[in-house]
Design a protein around this motif. Sequence first.
Motif, mmCIF file in Angstrom:
data_model
loop_
_atom_site.group_PDB
_atom_site.id
_atom_site.type_symbol
_atom_site.label_atom_id
_atom_site.label_comp_id
_atom_site.label_asym_id
_atom_site.label_seq_id
_atom_site.Cartn_x
_atom_site.Cartn_y
_atom_site.Cartn_z
ATOM 1 N N ALA A 239 1.103 -1.225 0.346
ATOM 2 C CA ALA A 239 -0.164 0.176 -0.209
ATOM 3 C C ALA A 239 0.719 1.632 0.099
ATOM 4 O O ALA A 239 1.972 1.198 0.883
ATOM 5 C CB ALA A 239 -1.088 -0.110 1.695
ATOM 6 N N TYR A 240 0.464 2.251 -0.810
ATOM 7 C CA TYR A 240 1.416 3.680 -0.375
ATOM 8 C C TYR A 240 0.525 5.226 -0.597
ATOM 9 O O TYR A 240 -0.796 4.275 -1.013
ATOM 10 C CB TYR A 240 1.725 3.557 -1.775
ATOM 11 N N ARG B 183 1.880 6.144 -7.766
ATOM 12 C CA ARG B 183 2.706 4.092 -6.611
ATOM 13 C C ARG B 183 3.856 4.220 -6.402
ATOM 14 O O ARG B 183 3.990 3.649 -5.618
ATOM 15 C CB ARG B 183 1.590 3.046 -7.764
ATOM 16 N N ASP B 184 4.486 5.056 -6.815
ATOM 17 C CA ASP B 184 6.293 4.685 -7.450
ATOM 18 C C ASP B 184 6.520 6.099 -6.670
ATOM 19 O O ASP B 184 7.822 6.671 -6.715
ATOM 20 C CB ASP B 184 7.238 4.587 -8.283
ATOM 21 N N LYS B 185 6.196 7.063 -6.021
ATOM 22 C CA LYS B 185 6.151 8.588 -5.526
ATOM 23 C C LYS B 185 7.190 8.601 -4.124
ATOM 24 O O LYS B 185 7.772 8.827 -3.741
ATOM 25 C CB LYS B 185 5.304 9.582 -5.430
ATOM 26 N N LYS B 186 6.856 6.858 -3.226
ATOM 27 C CA LYS B 186 7.159 7.009 -1.940
ATOM 28 C C LYS B 186 7.177 8.321 -1.483
ATOM 29 O O LYS B 186 7.460 8.715 -0.645
ATOM 30 C CB LYS B 186 8.814 6.468 -2.280
ATOM 31 N N LEU B 187 5.509 8.664 -1.482
ATOM 32 C CA LEU B 187 5.307 9.386 -0.657
ATOM 33 C C LEU B 187 5.236 9.368 0.788
ATOM 34 O O LEU B 187 4.797 8.290 1.357
ATOM 35 C CB LEU B 187 3.629 10.319 -0.833
ATOM 36 N N THR B 188 5.387 10.363 2.158
ATOM 37 C CA THR B 188 5.586 9.946 3.630
ATOM 38 C C THR B 188 4.283 10.830 3.974
ATOM 39 O O THR B 188 3.654 11.357 3.419
ATOM 40 C CB THR B 188 6.819 9.680 4.006
ATOM 41 N N ARG C 8 -3.896 3.579 -0.895
ATOM 42 C CA ARG C 8 -4.093 3.172 -1.808
ATOM 43 C C ARG C 8 -3.159 1.380 -1.835
ATOM 44 O O ARG C 8 -2.141 1.726 -1.551
ATOM 45 C CB ARG C 8 -4.124 3.581 -3.064
ATOM 46 N N LEU C 9 -4.108 0.244 -2.060
ATOM 47 C CA LEU C 9 -3.506 -0.840 -2.373
ATOM 48 C C LEU C 9 -3.364 -0.693 -3.332
ATOM 49 O O LEU C 9 -3.593 -1.187 -4.948
ATOM 50 C CB LEU C 9 -4.578 -1.672 -1.632
ATOM 51 N N ARG C 10 -1.675 -1.530 -3.811
ATOM 52 C CA ARG C 10 -1.015 -1.940 -4.964
ATOM 53 C C ARG C 10 -2.038 -2.834 -5.619
ATOM 54 O O ARG C 10 -2.133 -3.972 -4.714
ATOM 55 C CB ARG C 10 0.212 -2.428 -4.671
ATOM 56 N N MET C 11 -2.651 -3.114 -6.523
ATOM 57 C CA MET C 11 -3.570 -3.954 -7.505
ATOM 58 C C MET C 11 -2.535 -5.265 -7.521
ATOM 59 O O MET C 11 -1.939 -4.842 -8.915
ATOM 60 C CB MET C 11 -4.714 -3.896 -8.042
ATOM 61 N N THR C 12 -2.662 -5.925 -7.052
ATOM 62 C CA THR C 12 -1.588 -7.328 -7.689
ATOM 63 C C THR C 12 -2.486 -8.397 -7.962
ATOM 64 O O THR C 12 -1.962 -9.922 -8.557
ATOM 65 C CB THR C 12 -0.365 -7.679 -6.729
#
Length: 297
Positions: A96-97, A118-123, A131-135
């Motif tokens: 999640a991110y 998704r890949d911004k690595k926000l904190t 959000r949940l990374r859909m796998t």
Amino acid sequence: MTSYIGRFAPSPSGPLHFGSLVAALGSYFQAKSNQGTWLVRIEDLDPPREMPGAADLILRTLEAYQLEWDGEVVYQSQRHHLYQQQIDAWIASGQAYFCQCTRKEIKQHGGYYLGTCRDKKLTGENLMATRLRMTEPVYEFVDQKHGLLSIPKALADEDFIIKRRDGLFAYNLAVVLDDIDQGVTEIVRGADLIEPTGRQISLYKMLGKQTISYLHLPLAMGENGQKLSKQNHAPAIDNLNPKPALLEAMHFLGFKFEQDIASASIAEIIAWGVKNWQINQLPNTTEITPRFSNRPW
């Protein structure tokens, strides 16, 4: 064999209306005809939409219609720590991110979230959704009445929200964690929740849990073409004179009964419904406009 466990899970945004009575009866008859357990869970996840006293009123309505639940009533508002615990685990693993995209921005890109953050690595989650990374996307599932149902690919592939930017937990996450925790084996509910079912099955897969059965009941529609809902100001059903709404809702669910059943007590009608319930009696359509004035009751 696993014992059947079903549930009815209303939100306390208002009193029960005809559409919610249909859902309650369908889930109750399916559970009890399978000699199973019928649970009640109050889904009080969204305080701004809740009506004061609605949760108690819903329980009193179920009692008036003699729909007796098993065990203690569960309130989602008392389970926030469980939802946050799972979110924290997913954040730590990268599943999640945080996402800062607004609804307006997503709408400008076709209405579906495209993984912008998704890949911004926000904190820091202030003013950001999680959000949940859909796998484990689910594009179709089997409904116990309607057979194989498809989910739009763009919806199935979307990294969906599990915690809103206002700090409230998302429905899809909470409902799946609760159903798993309560051991629910089948969900019986309205056809308006067919699309979210795909996301919920995805969550089962991502949590490493066995998926369950689903049965979607036809929606009760108003004369204006909108579903009967609290949001659309559907009138509350009558707790003092429950029989007319009970019989109409059972007719809506495909029951055919003689006058001796229509003149029986509420308890006798419910018991007869449990004995005679069959999934194949349900209408094949997912939407029906009930005709309240043409019945002998």
